[in-house]
Design an enzyme around this catalytic site. Structure first.
Site, PDB file in Angstrom:
ATOM      1  N   PRO A 126     -12.339 -29.988 -42.552  1.00 34.96           N
ATOM      2  CA  PRO A 126     -11.095 -29.530 -41.916  1.00 34.96           C
ATOM      3  C   PRO A 126      -9.839 -30.206 -42.453  1.00 34.96           C
ATOM      4  O   PRO A 126      -8.755 -30.002 -41.906  1.00 34.96           O
ATOM      5  CB  PRO A 126     -11.322 -29.918 -40.450  1.00 34.96           C
ATOM      6  CG  PRO A 126     -12.121 -31.177 -40.537  1.00 34.96           C
ATOM      7  CD  PRO A 126     -12.996 -31.047 -41.775  1.00 34.96           C
ATOM      8  N   GLU A 127      -9.983 -30.992 -43.537  1.00 29.74           N
ATOM      9  CA  GLU A 127      -8.856 -31.814 -44.007  1.00 29.74           C
ATOM     10  C   GLU A 127      -7.574 -31.009 -44.215  1.00 29.74           C
ATOM     11  O   GLU A 127      -6.475 -31.469 -43.896  1.00 29.74           O
ATOM     12  CB  GLU A 127      -9.255 -32.537 -45.304  1.00 29.74           C
ATOM     13  CG  GLU A 127     -10.066 -33.800 -45.093  1.00 29.74           C
ATOM     14  CD  GLU A 127     -11.511 -33.551 -44.645  1.00 29.74           C
ATOM     15  OE1 GLU A 127     -11.935 -32.378 -44.571  1.00 29.74           O
ATOM     16  OE2 GLU A 127     -12.215 -34.516 -44.352  1.00 29.74           O
ATOM     17  N   VAL A 128      -7.699 -29.782 -44.746  1.00 25.61           N
ATOM     18  CA  VAL A 128      -6.497 -28.993 -45.025  1.00 25.61           C
ATOM     19  C   VAL A 128      -5.741 -28.673 -43.739  1.00 25.61           C
ATOM     20  O   VAL A 128      -4.515 -28.509 -43.757  1.00 25.61           O
ATOM     21  CB  VAL A 128      -6.856 -27.699 -45.791  1.00 25.61           C
ATOM     22  CG1 VAL A 128      -7.646 -26.718 -44.930  1.00 25.61           C
ATOM     23  CG2 VAL A 128      -5.604 -27.033 -46.365  1.00 25.61           C
ATOM     24  N   LEU A 130      -5.723 -30.699 -41.094  1.00 27.20           N
ATOM     25  CA  LEU A 130      -5.344 -31.954 -40.450  1.00 27.20           C
ATOM     26  C   LEU A 130      -4.208 -32.647 -41.190  1.00 27.20           C
ATOM     27  O   LEU A 130      -3.768 -33.721 -40.793  1.00 27.20           O
ATOM     28  CB  LEU A 130      -6.550 -32.912 -40.390  1.00 27.20           C
ATOM     29  CG  LEU A 130      -7.783 -32.405 -39.629  1.00 27.20           C
ATOM     30  CD1 LEU A 130      -8.927 -33.416 -39.735  1.00 27.20           C
ATOM     31  CD2 LEU A 130      -7.432 -32.155 -38.161  1.00 27.20           C
ATOM     32  N   MET A 132      -4.567 -33.958 -44.018  1.00 27.51           N
ATOM     33  CA  MET A 132      -5.187 -35.120 -44.665  1.00 27.51           C
ATOM     34  C   MET A 132      -5.841 -34.702 -45.974  1.00 27.51           C
ATOM     35  O   MET A 132      -7.021 -34.356 -45.977  1.00 27.51           O
ATOM     36  CB  MET A 132      -6.253 -35.724 -43.745  1.00 27.51           C
ATOM     37  CG  MET A 132      -5.707 -36.293 -42.447  1.00 27.51           C
ATOM     38  SD  MET A 132      -7.073 -36.843 -41.367  1.00 27.51           S
ATOM     39  CE  MET A 132      -7.843 -38.089 -42.423  1.00 27.51           C
TER      40      MET A 132
END
Lengths: 225, 225, 225
Positions: A126-128, A130, A132
């Site tokens: 899910p980094e994109v 968040l 991050m």
């Protein structure tokens, strides 16, 4: 907290019964269990799994939010753990019993193989969503284990992949019903438990020299940024 | 010449109604349209396509033949465009409506995804038959998006791949009938249009740091040659 | 010992009727045949195969055991041969007629394509079971030709893959009955025999610059070890 048990040469590392997020204490516990495996001579293989809804839900964002000045060394410890699992000198398989998000998904990818529960749980980076971006080390780890198409689909979308989708894309090697999950993982690594650790360790160190270097360097962003 | 239109957050870059070859003016136009997309705040995604028989037939060899002394800076501009699309901080998809040859195929590969018309048009890297070896940057781009087997099959043979073959080999992600081509591409990127551009841009820059560096370095041949 | 024959532009390099292991003399013979192919102008393609039960059973461990002080230069010669085949400026295919073990499997991987006999013979990288970690060059060659999942499955397990399994995993491109093996390989490369050698050689040199450098550097272990 994480627990370790073994069934003959096959060690089962249970990441816990909660969300099993990466906090300093949780990392210390996981490393202690890996020390136990490393210290036990003779044939060995590792199955990493969780109990309940989660394999691992990723970084402990509450802890991170409360310790903003410790982000860099903390990420360094996370990456050192990912590097350790990536190069572990025994056969390894993640038995993904439930959600594997972010660093939890990366931990699964650091294993030699991944078997995922067929009917529930998501594999997700899910980094994109968040804000991050992946560190160079984390990106190198993920890309070292996936085809280019699977890397794009998982790293740039934040999409949640159920078991069958994850298998079709190659994020995991196979799926199994929950009551067959550990047995399927066991069948994959038990026959390999007798491999010489020194040789297997050197093979993995050579195969993954580039992502291991990136993980251990510990930079938070790419040089160009 | 290239045109840009939009349907809500989804920008459609039409490369043109001719062969849509890379000439200095055409590259300037494409870049101007990408500037427009970059300057528009808010959710955005890009579909790149062409009108008629061609997606893009590659470099403008007539122009190149007439300007032999400008080959190096021209290739530099081509590679800079490929690098720009490869790292564009929004979701991108090439809707390959017809022939995608040489740099045209590379432009498609620079996008996150490729949907190709099912019944007509070829995906082809004819460099081996033109006596034009790939530059290090172009090779790095192609190989960053394909499996090793697909890279060999496409880069060393000059073979023309129709839609179904291109999909089976992984040169494109999917195929669609022409009247469903844009809709299929739209369905892929519209749900992703809201991604934070800064984060997505950093993710792509990290994932593709190596091919981006090779493209921007702009060398025509590998150091060993 | 190895023999070379040709059918029009298609050269068939028969590695021999025995185990076809890599010894200094055998390597010299193979190189001499490759010199012949290189020296013949005009269209050319290469099919490499063996006669009988073996494609190649890998390094001549008896010779190695009897010449312990020559390990480093010998491995250097093996790697130079692998690099030569990897970058050969003509289309190449390995017609894997039987067992391809260790360096024999690597030699097959160095070719552009691999067709394997369907019903008998194994593709196997037994290094993990021999206490012989891959050199950086050998690992780079193998990984340059396989997906990450196929690299893990073949490089860390010592597992023997029959034809259908090898094809499903992508270790080989296709399988064929023994009496159709050479014909299948021929059908793959004969149409490509007319490619310009200089261009094709440059394309392969650029595509595989990294594994070629690692093979030619000739180190036995990774720097970190």
């Amino acid at each position: 907290m994480p627990e370790l048990r073994n069934d003959g040469p096959v060690f089962i590392l249970d990441l816990g019964q909660g969300e099993n997020r990466f906090s300093p204490d949780w990392i210390t516990e996981v490393n202690a269990h890996l020390d136990t495996v490393a210290g036990r001579p003779g044939p060995a293989a590792l199955i990493t799994t969780g109990t309940g809804k989660f394999f691992s839900n990723g970084l402990d964002l509450d802890w991170l939010g409360a310790h903003p000045q410790e982000v860099q060394p903390f990420i360094g410890r996370v990456q050192e753990l990912l590097a350790r699992v990536l190069s572990l000198p025994i056969p390894t398989v993640a038995a993904v019993n439930g959600h594997a998000f972010g660093a939890g998904a990366m931990l699964a990818l650091a294993h030699d193989y991944r078997i995922m529960r067929a009917d529930r749980g998501y594999f997700c980076l899910p980094e994109v969503d968040l804000g991050m971006p992946f560190t160079p080390g984390m990106a190198a780890l993920i890309q070292a284990k996936l085809t280019p198409a699977a890397a794009i689909a998982s790293m740039t979308t934040g999409r949640r992949f159920g078991g069958p989708e994850a298998r079709d894309l190659g994020l995991v090697d196979d799926i199994a019903d929950l009551d067959r999950l550990i047995a399927s993982a066991d069948a994959l690594v038990r026959p390999l438990a007798g491999k010489d650790r020194k040789t297997l360790g050197r093979i993995k160190a050579t195969m993954f020299a580039s992502p291991l270097a990136a993980l251990r360097e510990g930079r938070l962003t790419a040089p160009a940024n």
